[in-house]
Each structure stands twice: as structure tokens, then as C-alpha cells.
Scaffold this active site. Structure first.
Site: not given
Ligand code: UGA
Length: 456
Positions: A121, A277
Site C-alpha cells: 500500500t 492497515c
């Protein structure tokens, strides 16, 4: 079948590597941490993830999956998935050091053509930097394309998510890259695989493929995680309002979620979102938005609401126990969510730290996360089972909704406790059932005086 390198054997990398091997590719998975690499070479896994161990074992035995060094994986591959970590810096921005390091190694070591795919990410525009870096450091005989292929794997159901994704997003800027990405995912797009999760899987729905430019693909990932985090903070705020006004969040969430434009998922209130996350991606998204000149205060508020959850929860406990010093408190659940042993940014740990700071005596049980928790929190007592954790306790705090807790013998729990107080940080247990067993029950967003009338 394609020769693929996966760089990084963390939650994303290892799952991706094993699943790509399972659909027929020949995968070399690289890990720079020597101890972790040795562990993987021996056939052990550095973390718990349902179904992953059997996938790794099966594909190693079949010769489709191997663990090796980064240069070796690069040498063997046609496509390279970058799955290294992008942890938060002090200021919240994503630390791209590991990505930069891998890019430089690829540029210096690869010969011939490679498709370089960013799966970690990353903030928007990282692909551009990657392209620039590969160009700056490349050897004369190295050619490449860059692609973005964000992952949407949830810990605890990562293997299932790989085989049954809601969508596959690929950011590509050349036909070569688009064709190669399609080839990699063909078995999923054509539904040609034996589902490793459900023996008689009937889900044959073809996932939509979203093909876009690299910047947009990068944005899909950060925007998705931030939107989901926003949903959670929203419902947590409404849960507070339910407590203040006298209403039941379970019913409010049900009523909201049945609107198809809103959807029922991610409307479970609790002690806040954690894991590696949402908290870090939200911060990184805010920083990149602000860096590009935008006012991202909407998402800053999402973060603030989430941070407040821990204090608010401890306050609930304090309201009941008054003074926490010397009080025995039992904890059920340490992982940031069920079906994982991951405790990174877990709200449970932050809660326990607050309790310890006030002098409470904490005993905890988690089906998977205790080994990892012991390293972070050596000062609490770890128990063999949920019952041991509540012996003599004046409160039981349920912090992770493991299925096991739903089957617990509440009669036995009550008898073991000094005071039958259950504070359910996940609204996992049914209030009436717990109360019927003689407990005082405190949930999230549930006002004690509210009770729905059943229709005759
Ligand atoms: C999340 C996303 O769901 C994945 O799509 C994404 O690929 C992944 O991040 C990632 O970026 O790698 P994950 O962090 O594994 O996956 O877990 P979630 O199931 O999304 O839960 C995140 C947190 O939100 C947990 O602490 C959970 O307890 C909390 N949560 C979730 C709530 O408090 N309420 C809800 O209704 C849902």
C-alpha cells in the site's frame, strides 16, 4: 504459467505468493529477514492465517513455491510483485524506504524485461517514483513496465479474499503490462481453480476487473481503506449518541445498513479499528492529500474519533469499578480482530496499557495472539483458556470477537468471577442472554433502559 517473484513474505506477500502458486504460477518468494527466511524454508509460517499453511506446504511440495533471497527471486522471474512493508513515519507519512531499496536492487540486478508490480500500500504517485528510480539505476540491458495492483486482503480471510475478490484493480500504462497482469489473474478471472477454502465451493462469480492508470489504482486502495475506516468511526459516533440519548445501536445500524446505498458491513461499533492497515493508511492518506494542497479534515476527524475509543472504553470500566488500582480484570481477546495473531495497533493493547497505568491486575486469554502479545506486554498474566482469565476477576472485558467466546459457558464464568460484570467491547454477546446468567452487561451504544417490543 508465469515465473513470478514476490518480494516480502509478510501477511500480503506470503499470501499472494502461496495463492499465485496455487493457481499455477511458479513463484519465488523473497524475504530479507534471515530468521524469517530460514523459518519459511523449513516449512513453518511466521504468523497465523487460516488456510495459508496448507497452501504453502502443498505448493512447496509441488515445486511451484520456493523461498529465496531477493536477487535470486528477481533473476528467476518475469513479473515481480513488491510486497514489502510501508510502515508509518513519525509524521504519519508512509515510509517508502523498503520500496526504494527493492526498486534499486531490481534495477541493478535484473537483465532483460521485467514487469514490476507494486502491491504494497503506497501513496498516490509512488508508481511514478518507481519508474524514475528504475530508469536512474538500471543496467543497460534491463527493460521494464510498472503496474499497480493494490491488495484488498483482510487478515483472517486473506486466502478467501484472494480467490473470491470483490474486484481486481490494475493500474497499467502499456499494453504489455495490461496483458501480463491479465495473464497472471486469468485463473481467477475465468474461475478456473479449485477453491482451497470451501471444499464444495459454489461461488463461481467472476470478479470485475478495473483497469486504470497507475495513480488511480493507488488511490483506489487508500480511498477504500479510508472510506471503511470512516464508516466505522461514523457508527462509533452514533453508538455514543445512542448511549447519551437512550437508543440501541444494533437496531440503528440495522436500519441504516438495509439501505442498499449504505450497506450493512463495517457498521459494527466497538473499541475502534486497529491493525497495520486502517490506522496507518488513513494517516498516510491524510498526509498525501494535504501535501497535494487539499483540506483532509474529514479524515482527520475519523482518526480522532477512533483514538478516543480507547479512553471512552476505559472510562466505562472506571465508572463501574471506581478505582482500578488492585482490581483483578480478565481480558478476552488481544488480536486486533478475530482469526489472526496480529496485535499491531490493536486497541486491546492500548486499553490494557491504560488499565496497567492505573494499577489494575490484568489476566488475558487469546486463542492465537498471546505469543506476540507477550513480547509487547510482558507485565500481564497470560492464561491457558478463557476461564482461567476470569478467576477472581471483578470485570471481564471482551476485546476481540473470537468465535470461541460466543460458545463460552457463562454459568461457569459467573461462578469464577468475584463480581459478574461483563463489558463487551465488540457487542459480541447478546445482552439478554448475558443478563439472564446473572451478569451486569455493558455493551457499546446500548442504553440499559431501551428494549424493543416484540410484535405479536
Ligand atoms: C483491511 C481491509 O478490510 C482490506 O480490504 C485491506 O486489504 C487491508 O486492510 C489492507 O490494507 O491490507 P484488515 O486490516 O485485515 O483489512 O481488517 P478489517 O477486517 O478491515 O478490520 C480492520 C479493523 O476494523 C479491525 O480492528 C476491526 O475490528 C475493525 N472493524 C471492522 C470495526 O471496528 N467495525 C467493523 O464494522 C468492521
Amino acid at each position: 504459467m508465469m515465473q513470478i517473484a514476490v518480494i516480502g513474505a509478510g501477511y500480503v506477500g506470503l499470501t499472494t505468493a502461496a495463492c499465485l502458486a496455487e493457481i499455477g504460477h511458479e513463484v519465488s518468494c523473497a524475504e530479507s529477514n534471515v530468521q524469517k527466511l530460514e523459518l519459511l524454508k523449513r516449512g513453518a509460517l511466521p504468523f497465523f492465517e487460516p488456510h495459508l499453511e496448507e497452501l504453502v506446504q502443498r505448493n512447496r511440495q509441488a515445486g511451484r513455491l520456493s523461498f529465496t533471497s531477493t536477487p535470486e527471486a528477481i533473476a528467476r522471474s518475469h513479473a515481480i510483485f513488491i510486497c514489502v512493508g510501508t510502515p508509518p513515519l513519525e509524521n504519519g507519512e508512509a515510509d517508502l524506504t523498503a520500496i526504494e531499496g527493492v526498486a534499486r536492487t531490481i534495477a541493478q540486478q535484473a537483465t532483460g524485461y521485467r514487469l514490476v508490480i507494486e502491491k504494497s500500500t503506497v501513496p498516490v504517485q509512488t508508481g511514478r517514483q518507481l519508474q524514475r528510480h528504475l530508469r536512474l539505476y538500471r543496467r543497460a540491458e534491463f527493460t521494464y513496465d510498472v503496474a499497480s495492483n493494490p491488495e484488498f486482503l483482510r487478515e483472517g480471510s486473506a486466502v478467501e479474499d484472494f480467490f473470491h475478490p470483490d474486484r481486481i484493480v490494475i493500474g497499467v500504462e502499456s499494453p504489455n503490462a495490461a496483458n501480463a497482469m491479465r495473464e497472471i489473474y486469468e485463473p481467477i478471472l475465468e474461475q478456473q481453480f479449485a477453491c482451497p477454502v470451501h471444499a464444495s465451493c459454489e461461488d463461481r462469480s467472476v470478479p470485475p476487473l478495473v483497469i486504470t492508470d497507475i495513480n488511480s489504482a493507488e488511490l483506489v486502495k487508500h480511498a477504500s481503506n479510508s472510506f471503511l475506516a470512516m464508516k466505522i468511526s461514523f457508527i462509533n459516533l452514533i453508538a455514543d449518541l445512542c448511549e447519551a440519548a437512550g437508543a440501541d445501536i444494533t437496531k440503528v445500524a440495522e436500519g441504516i445498513g438495509l439501505d442498499r446505498r449504505i450497506g450493512a458491513s463495517f457498521l459494527r461499533p466497538g473499541i475502534g479499528f486497529g491493525g497495520f492497515c486502517f490506522p496507518k493508511d488513513l494517516q498516510a492518506f491524510v498526509r498525501i492529500g494535504e501535501r497535494l494542497g487539499l483540506d483532509f479534515s474529514l479524515l482527520r476527524e475519523v482518526e480522532k474519533i477512533n483514538l478516543r475509543r480507547v479512553d471512552q472504553f476505559v472510562e466505562k470500566v472506571r465508572r463501574e469499578l471506581w478505582v482500578l488500582r488492585g482490581k483483578k480484570i480478565g481480558i478476552w481477546g488481544l488480536a486486533f480482530k478475530p482469526d489472526t495473531d496480529d496485535i499491531r495497533f490493536a486497541p486491546s493493547l492500548a486499553i490494557i496499557q491504560r488499565l496497567l497505568a492505573e494499577g489494575a491486575d490484568v489476566s488475558a486469554y487469546d486463542p492465537q495472539a498471546m505469543t506476540k502479545a507477550k513480547e509487547e506486554l510482558p507485565e500481564i498474566r497470560y492464561c491457558q483458556n478463557p476461564y482461567e482469565a476470569v478467576e477472581g476477576a471483578e470485570a471481564l472485558l471482551l476485546l476481540t470477537e473470537w468465535e470461541e467466546f460466543g460458545h463460552a459457558d457463562l454459568e461457569r464464568v459467573r461462578r469464577l468471577m468475584d463480581r459478574p460484570l461483563l463489558v463487551d467491547g465488540r457487542n459480541m454477546l447478546a445482552r439478554e442472554k448475558v443478563i439472564a446468567h446473572g451478569f451486569q452487561y455493558i455493551g457499546i451504544g446500548q442504553s440499559a433502559e431501551v428494549g424493543a417490543v416484540a410484535l405479536a
